[in-house]
Design a protein around this motif. Structure first.
Motif, PDB file in Angstrom:
ATOM      1  N   SER A 137      20.546  50.413  76.874  1.00 31.63           N
ATOM      2  CA  SER A 137      21.066  52.024  76.314  1.00 31.63           C
ATOM      3  C   SER A 137      20.361  52.319  75.111  1.00 31.63           C
ATOM      4  O   SER A 137      20.431  53.390  74.899  1.00 31.63           O
ATOM      5  CB  SER A 137      22.667  51.629  76.202  1.00 31.63           C
ATOM      6  OG  SER A 137      22.767  50.507  75.215  1.00 31.63           O
TER       7      SER A 137
ATOM      8  N   ASP B 140      33.029  36.270  72.428  1.00 26.48           N
ATOM      9  CA  ASP B 140      32.002  36.551  73.573  1.00 26.48           C
ATOM     10  C   ASP B 140      30.712  36.381  72.978  1.00 26.48           C
ATOM     11  O   ASP B 140      29.835  36.478  73.826  1.00 26.48           O
ATOM     12  CB  ASP B 140      32.360  37.854  73.976  1.00 26.48           C
ATOM     13  CG  ASP B 140      33.696  37.720  74.876  1.00 26.48           C
ATOM     14  OD1 ASP B 140      34.027  36.831  75.404  1.00 26.48           O
ATOM     15  OD2 ASP B 140      34.635  38.937  74.773  1.00 26.48           O
TER      16      ASP B 140
ATOM     17  N   PRO C 226      27.616  55.614  73.910  1.00 26.25           N
ATOM     18  CA  PRO C 226      28.638  54.647  73.232  1.00 26.25           C
ATOM     19  C   PRO C 226      28.552  53.048  73.578  1.00 26.25           C
ATOM     20  O   PRO C 226      28.206  52.905  74.899  1.00 26.25           O
ATOM     21  CB  PRO C 226      30.046  55.461  73.875  1.00 26.25           C
ATOM     22  CG  PRO C 226      29.609  55.910  75.144  1.00 26.25           C
ATOM     23  CD  PRO C 226      28.156  56.622  74.863  1.00 26.25           C
ATOM     24  N   GLN C 227      28.400  52.207  72.643  1.00 24.13           N
ATOM     25  CA  GLN C 227      28.480  50.888  73.010  1.00 24.13           C
ATOM     26  C   GLN C 227      29.720  50.292  73.241  1.00 24.13           C
ATOM     27  O   GLN C 227      30.776  50.614  72.470  1.00 24.13           O
ATOM     28  CB  GLN C 227      27.630  50.149  71.911  1.00 24.13           C
ATOM     29  CG  GLN C 227      26.293  50.653  71.726  1.00 24.13           C
ATOM     30  CD  GLN C 227      25.486  50.180  70.451  1.00 24.13           C
ATOM     31  OE1 GLN C 227      26.061  50.138  69.326  1.00 24.13           O
ATOM     32  NE2 GLN C 227      24.464  49.291  70.926  1.00 24.13           N
ATOM     33  N   ALA C 228      29.923  49.207  74.051  1.00 26.43           N
ATOM     34  CA  ALA C 228      31.126  48.681  74.222  1.00 26.43           C
ATOM     35  C   ALA C 228      31.357  47.578  73.381  1.00 26.43           C
ATOM     36  O   ALA C 228      30.527  47.052  72.827  1.00 26.43           O
ATOM     37  CB  ALA C 228      31.201  48.118  75.653  1.00 26.43           C
ATOM     38  N   SER C 229      32.860  47.395  72.990  1.00 28.23           N
ATOM     39  CA  SER C 229      32.942  46.358  72.089  1.00 28.23           C
ATOM     40  C   SER C 229      33.299  45.100  72.749  1.00 28.23           C
ATOM     41  O   SER C 229      33.618  45.054  73.882  1.00 28.23           O
ATOM     42  CB  SER C 229      34.521  46.764  71.357  1.00 28.23           C
ATOM     43  OG  SER C 229      35.506  46.972  72.132  1.00 28.23           O
ATOM     44  N   ALA C 230      33.181  44.103  72.053  1.00 34.29           N
ATOM     45  CA  ALA C 230      33.440  42.650  72.522  1.00 34.29           C
ATOM     46  C   ALA C 230      34.114  41.754  71.650  1.00 34.29           C
ATOM     47  O   ALA C 230      34.325  42.313  70.282  1.00 34.29           O
ATOM     48  CB  ALA C 230      31.932  41.950  72.899  1.00 34.29           C
ATOM     49  N   ARG C 231      34.452  40.866  72.015  1.00 33.33           N
ATOM     50  CA  ARG C 231      35.398  39.651  71.063  1.00 33.33           C
ATOM     51  C   ARG C 231      34.293  38.791  70.407  1.00 33.33           C
ATOM     52  O   ARG C 231      33.090  38.634  70.989  1.00 33.33           O
ATOM     53  CB  ARG C 231      36.435  39.034  72.074  1.00 33.33           C
ATOM     54  CG  ARG C 231      37.585  39.649  72.589  1.00 33.33           C
ATOM     55  CD  ARG C 231      38.436  39.039  73.265  1.00 33.33           C
ATOM     56  NE  ARG C 231      37.436  38.320  74.304  1.00 33.33           N
ATOM     57  CZ  ARG C 231      38.163  37.373  75.148  1.00 33.33           C
ATOM     58  NH1 ARG C 231      39.337  36.959  75.093  1.00 33.33           N
ATOM     59  NH2 ARG C 231      37.485  36.923  76.155  1.00 33.33           N
TER      60      ARG C 231
ATOM     61  N   PRO D  18      37.804  42.120  67.762  1.00 34.63           N
ATOM     62  CA  PRO D  18      36.851  42.826  68.431  1.00 34.63           C
ATOM     63  C   PRO D  18      35.601  43.605  67.348  1.00 34.63           C
ATOM     64  O   PRO D  18      35.890  44.000  66.424  1.00 34.63           O
ATOM     65  CB  PRO D  18      37.482  44.275  68.763  1.00 34.63           C
ATOM     66  CG  PRO D  18      38.662  44.291  67.889  1.00 34.63           C
ATOM     67  CD  PRO D  18      39.076  43.113  67.390  1.00 34.63           C
TER      68      PRO D  18
ATOM     69  N   ILE E 257      31.584  45.485  67.597  1.00 35.30           N
ATOM     70  CA  ILE E 257      30.613  46.164  68.554  1.00 35.30           C
ATOM     71  C   ILE E 257      29.091  45.654  68.340  1.00 35.30           C
ATOM     72  O   ILE E 257      28.544  45.782  67.122  1.00 35.30           O
ATOM     73  CB  ILE E 257      30.260  47.560  68.184  1.00 35.30           C
ATOM     74  CG1 ILE E 257      31.588  48.196  68.585  1.00 35.30           C
ATOM     75  CG2 ILE E 257      29.148  48.344  69.238  1.00 35.30           C
ATOM     76  CD1 ILE E 257      31.633  49.836  68.226  1.00 35.30           C
TER      77      ILE E 257
END
Length: 372
Positions: free
Chosen positions: A274, A33, A25-30, A252, A254
């Protein structure tokens, strides 16, 4: 031998399994960012000045530009003196650099860095005289002055010397005052649109940013290219553009990343992204140990043989090769599978570097291999 057979059985079982490998799973970002508003940036400033108050660690007589600068400075104060009368060992010529942050106002204080440009030994204890800092257009945007903090020292006596950090470079926190503001219009055509610039240009990330904004405010964006997204400002935000940008930056997403393996051979560091996958490949890892020993023997002649005692040296060579661990990596392995498999054969970081390079050369590693 039993360990090797067990490893092969486990590898064969892994190949025979048909369970698909799930992507991590990939982390979300604003959005703020991964992108910034085009036009909002800092500006570099530079200046030339003099540092005074040095305890004999300044420039020598060979630095003619330092002497000329001192003469010009004293002339501006009404002091007329010849270059031959100066001994600039307590003064050093320096270059001052600084970054003017966006939207810095007149009177704001910024940090500056002071670097010696002559043959001064240290700037410790010195004070920078008032120095104008200019941008690339030649205009003065700040003025720097104040005591220098080097964070290091240099001492010598009796032919021995000791140095910590770099005493010829120092900082002056809040050492410059902003004298002029830099206009930074971040909107186009009378505040009708803004442009978001991606920190890492990518087609997928640009598309996801556009979709995230459109889902919140309607169809107001266009992904112009992999590095920029044009956003039209809604009419009800025309008088409050800052609030609109703040709302956009908090959305947000991804971000997509390129599959990459970064290797630092000097430190033995390996960083695997990843998204890295490999085709089915077999890896064998082992080592060869060679020992060379020497022994000294004494040859004693029989009694009454009129012989002499002789000392001889015998050399022995012993070569041992450790059993190589063999493991099969199934196709579409994730980064976790790769690391677990390499650990299973007892690979060190140096071994991992060699193995990854070999897998890449075999065409089984689907990632960019970057060697630092």
């Amino acid at each position: 031998m039993r360990k090797l057979i067990a490893t092969l059985l486990v590898a064969a079982l892994a190949v025979s399994m048909t369970v698909p490998v799930m992507a991590a799973p990939q982390a979300s970002a604003r959005i703020k960012d991964v992108a910034k508003v085009q036009g909002v940036r800092s500006n570099q400033l530079v200046g030339y000045g003099l540092v005074v108050g040095l305890a004999g660690t300044g420039d020598s007589d060979k630095s003619t530009f330092t002497i000329q600068s001192i003469v010009n400075m004293l002339k501006s104060f009404g002091v007329m003196i010849g270059p031959s009368q100066l001994k600039p060992k307590n003064i050093a010529a320096v270059m001052i650099t600084a970054n003017l942050p966006p939207y810095a106002k007149s009177g704001d204080a910024i940090d500056i860095t002071v670097s010696s440009m002559g043959d001064a030994k240290s700037l410790q204890g010195g004070t920078l005289l008032q120095t104008p800092l200019r941008a690339a257009n030649g205009q003065v945007y700040a003025v720097g002055q104040g005591p220098i903090s080097t964070g290091g020292f240099s001492a010598s006596a009796g032919g021995a010397s000791q140095q910590k950090n770099f005493p010829t470079v120092g900082n002056i926190p809040s050492g410059a005052l902003v004298e002029r503001e830099v206009p930074m219009p971040f909107t186009d055509k009378g505040q009708t649109r803004i442009t978001l610039s991606l920190n890492q240009p990518d087609f997928t990330t640009a598309t996801r940013i556009s979709e995230a904004i459109d889902s919140r405010f309607g169809q107001i964006t266009t992904a112009k290219d992999p590095g920029s997204v044009v956003v039209n400002i809604p009419y009800y935000y025309n008088d409050n553009v800052v609030s609109f940008i703040a709302a956009v930056e908090e959305l947000p997403i991804i971000p997509d990343t390129v599959a990459k393996v970064v290797i630092n051979e000097r430190t033995g560091t390996v960083v695997i992204g990843s998204n890295v996958t490999i085709d089915q490949v077999a890896v064998a890892q082992g080592g060869l140990t060679i020992k060379i020993g020497r022994t000294t023997d004494v040859s004693q002649p029989p009694p009454f043989s009129n012989g002499s005692t002789v000392v001889t040296t015998n050399t022995s060579v012993d070569a041992k090769e450790q059993p190589a661990g063999l493991i099969v990596l199934p196709a579409s392995s994730s980064v976790g599978d790769v690391v677990a498999a390499l650990n299973a054969v007892g690979a060190t970081p140096r071994d991992v570097i060699s193995i990854l390079q070999a897998i890449k050369a075999a065409g089984a590693l689907h990632a960019e291999l970057q060697i630092m």
